[in-house]
Motif scaffolding. Structure first.
Motif, mmCIF file in Angstrom:
data_model
loop_
_atom_site.group_PDB
_atom_site.id
_atom_site.type_symbol
_atom_site.label_atom_id
_atom_site.label_comp_id
_atom_site.label_asym_id
_atom_site.label_seq_id
_atom_site.Cartn_x
_atom_site.Cartn_y
_atom_site.Cartn_z
ATOM 1 N N VAL A 93 0.779 -1.370 -0.073
ATOM 2 C CA VAL A 93 -0.125 0.118 -0.168
ATOM 3 C C VAL A 93 0.931 1.355 -0.083
ATOM 4 O O VAL A 93 0.171 2.444 -0.585
ATOM 5 C CB VAL A 93 -0.993 0.017 1.083
ATOM 6 C CG1 VAL A 93 -2.310 -1.100 0.947
ATOM 7 C CG2 VAL A 93 -0.487 0.123 2.345
ATOM 8 N N ARG A 94 1.928 1.224 0.344
ATOM 9 C CA ARG A 94 2.945 2.283 0.476
ATOM 10 C C ARG A 94 3.710 2.518 -1.082
ATOM 11 O O ARG A 94 4.146 3.418 -1.470
ATOM 12 C CB ARG A 94 3.990 2.437 1.451
ATOM 13 C CG ARG A 94 3.529 2.534 2.873
ATOM 14 C CD ARG A 94 4.320 2.573 4.048
ATOM 15 N NE ARG A 94 5.292 1.363 4.351
ATOM 16 C CZ ARG A 94 6.492 1.117 3.921
ATOM 17 N NH1 ARG A 94 7.174 2.203 3.232
ATOM 18 N NH2 ARG A 94 7.032 0.110 4.023
ATOM 19 N N HIS A 95 3.921 1.481 -1.668
ATOM 20 C CA HIS A 95 4.699 1.391 -2.879
ATOM 21 C C HIS A 95 3.930 2.313 -4.045
ATOM 22 O O HIS A 95 2.779 2.407 -4.401
ATOM 23 C CB HIS A 95 4.417 -0.276 -3.358
ATOM 24 C CG HIS A 95 4.909 -0.139 -4.745
ATOM 25 N ND1 HIS A 95 6.415 -0.009 -4.957
ATOM 26 C CD2 HIS A 95 4.515 -0.667 -6.018
ATOM 27 C CE1 HIS A 95 6.597 -0.204 -6.409
ATOM 28 N NE2 HIS A 95 5.410 -0.713 -6.968
ATOM 29 N N ARG A 96 4.975 3.163 -4.659
ATOM 30 C CA ARG A 96 4.327 3.967 -5.575
ATOM 31 C C ARG A 96 4.886 3.821 -6.959
ATOM 32 O O ARG A 96 4.750 4.747 -7.807
ATOM 33 C CB ARG A 96 4.930 5.575 -5.213
ATOM 34 C CG ARG A 96 3.918 6.038 -3.851
ATOM 35 C CD ARG A 96 2.496 6.003 -4.149
ATOM 36 N NE ARG A 96 1.908 6.435 -2.911
ATOM 37 C CZ ARG A 96 0.766 5.492 -2.362
ATOM 38 N NH1 ARG A 96 0.553 4.339 -2.822
ATOM 39 N NH2 ARG A 96 0.207 5.859 -1.156
ATOM 40 N N PRO A 99 2.151 -1.130 -10.967
ATOM 41 C CA PRO A 99 1.345 -1.615 -10.257
ATOM 42 C C PRO A 99 2.047 -3.065 -9.727
ATOM 43 O O PRO A 99 2.580 -3.889 -10.693
ATOM 44 C CB PRO A 99 0.107 -2.342 -11.351
ATOM 45 C CG PRO A 99 0.149 -1.094 -12.371
ATOM 46 C CD PRO A 99 1.758 -0.698 -12.282
ATOM 47 N N HIS A 111 -3.204 -3.130 -4.529
ATOM 48 C CA HIS A 111 -3.755 -2.237 -3.852
ATOM 49 C C HIS A 111 -4.433 -1.102 -4.939
ATOM 50 O O HIS A 111 -3.917 -0.759 -6.157
ATOM 51 C CB HIS A 111 -2.525 -1.280 -3.488
ATOM 52 C CG HIS A 111 -2.531 -0.177 -2.975
ATOM 53 N ND1 HIS A 111 -1.695 0.842 -2.812
ATOM 54 C CD2 HIS A 111 -3.624 0.474 -2.276
ATOM 55 C CE1 HIS A 111 -2.481 1.939 -2.153
ATOM 56 N NE2 HIS A 111 -3.535 1.891 -1.841
ATOM 57 N N ALA A 112 -5.753 -1.202 -4.825
ATOM 58 C CA ALA A 112 -6.602 -0.319 -5.861
ATOM 59 C C ALA A 112 -6.376 1.267 -5.651
ATOM 60 O O ALA A 112 -6.667 1.699 -4.705
ATOM 61 C CB ALA A 112 -8.014 -0.711 -5.565
ATOM 62 N N LEU A 113 -5.784 1.564 -6.562
ATOM 63 C CA LEU A 113 -5.531 3.185 -6.508
ATOM 64 C C LEU A 113 -6.728 4.062 -7.162
ATOM 65 O O LEU A 113 -6.642 5.395 -6.943
ATOM 66 C CB LEU A 113 -4.326 3.584 -7.205
ATOM 67 C CG LEU A 113 -3.041 2.956 -6.777
ATOM 68 C CD1 LEU A 113 -1.769 3.121 -7.582
ATOM 69 C CD2 LEU A 113 -2.756 3.297 -5.127
ATOM 70 N N ARG A 114 -7.546 3.489 -7.540
ATOM 71 C CA ARG A 114 -8.880 4.352 -8.336
ATOM 72 C C ARG A 114 -10.120 3.493 -7.868
ATOM 73 O O ARG A 114 -9.871 2.554 -7.502
ATOM 74 C CB ARG A 114 -8.596 4.167 -10.027
ATOM 75 C CG ARG A 114 -7.464 4.646 -10.320
ATOM 76 C CD ARG A 114 -7.294 4.569 -11.917
ATOM 77 N NE ARG A 114 -6.268 5.283 -12.330
ATOM 78 C CZ ARG A 114 -5.004 4.526 -12.703
ATOM 79 N NH1 ARG A 114 -5.165 3.114 -12.742
ATOM 80 N NH2 ARG A 114 -3.824 5.081 -13.209
ATOM 81 N N ALA A 131 -9.649 1.194 2.649
ATOM 82 C CA ALA A 131 -10.142 2.012 1.663
ATOM 83 C C ALA A 131 -10.209 3.503 2.457
ATOM 84 O O ALA A 131 -10.816 3.271 3.613
ATOM 85 C CB ALA A 131 -11.297 1.429 1.075
ATOM 86 N N ARG A 132 -9.959 4.426 1.767
ATOM 87 C CA ARG A 132 -9.948 5.781 2.446
ATOM 88 C C ARG A 132 -11.712 6.145 2.296
ATOM 89 O O ARG A 132 -12.237 6.907 3.142
ATOM 90 C CB ARG A 132 -9.155 6.737 1.910
ATOM 91 C CG ARG A 132 -7.693 6.563 2.298
ATOM 92 C CD ARG A 132 -6.854 7.663 2.065
ATOM 93 N NE ARG A 132 -6.516 7.120 0.848
ATOM 94 C CZ ARG A 132 -5.602 8.017 -0.082
ATOM 95 N NH1 ARG A 132 -5.697 9.217 0.262
ATOM 96 N NH2 ARG A 132 -4.977 7.530 -1.113
ATOM 97 N N GLU A 136 -16.287 5.213 -3.008
ATOM 98 C CA GLU A 136 -15.651 5.176 -4.579
ATOM 99 C C GLU A 136 -15.868 3.546 -5.007
ATOM 100 O O GLU A 136 -15.402 3.288 -5.914
ATOM 101 C CB GLU A 136 -14.122 5.410 -4.455
ATOM 102 C CG GLU A 136 -13.937 6.893 -4.154
ATOM 103 C CD GLU A 136 -12.456 7.102 -4.082
ATOM 104 O OE1 GLU A 136 -11.685 6.122 -4.205
ATOM 105 O OE2 GLU A 136 -12.101 8.297 -3.839
#
Length: 144
Positions: A93-96, A99, A111-114, A131-132, A136
């Motif tokens: 989840v911290r990986h930028r 994918p 980790h779903a970013l969208r 999930a924040r 969404e």
């Protein structure tokens, strides 16, 4: 630099002992602090070792941060220890970077970013966490 579409096998530290020969491929690189790779694998793969001495990150994180690829498929990363599993998920989840899809014996994790649409049927198993904004997410509806 254009990306190659061929799969490349990289292993993190002691994964070299499993990856080397287990899938019929020799890893192109073994990345990590190299504290859990066997002496035999260390000798056989000496020219493929990427030693990262720092101890502030896991071997999975060391490997993930050094991979240049458009997509990463990771297997056998959590092991039998629950603390290792949590560390892998935390890293994910911290990986930028590109994918990364984790494949386990019974699960697929990413980790779903969208926003995410899930088309499920009765009996499908799904777990959602961290999930924040659950607004969404949609379940079984057509995308908006």
């Amino acid at each position: 630099m254009p990306w190659s579409l061929r799969p490349i096998l990289l292993t993190a530290d002691g994964g070299a002992d499993t990856g080397d020969g287990h899938w019929g491929f020799m890893p192109e690189r073994v990345i990590g602090d190299l504290d859990s790779i066997s002496g035999e694998a260390r000798s056989r793969l000496a020219d493929r070792l990427v030693h990262v001495a720092e101890q502030e990150s896991t071997d999975f994180e060391k490997a993930l941060s050094r991979i240049e690829a458009p997509f990463i498929l990771a297997t056998a990363v959590a092991g039998a220890r629950i603390d290792h599993g949590f560390a892998v998920l935390n890293t994910l989840v911290r990986h930028r970077g590109p994918p990364c899809l984790l494949i386990g014996p019974d699960d697929v994790v990413f980790h779903a970013l969208r926003p995410l649409d899930l088309y499920l049927t009765a009996g499908d198993r799904v777990s959602l966490s961290m999930a924040r904004n659950f607004s969404e997410l949609s379940f079984g509806r057509q995308p908006r």
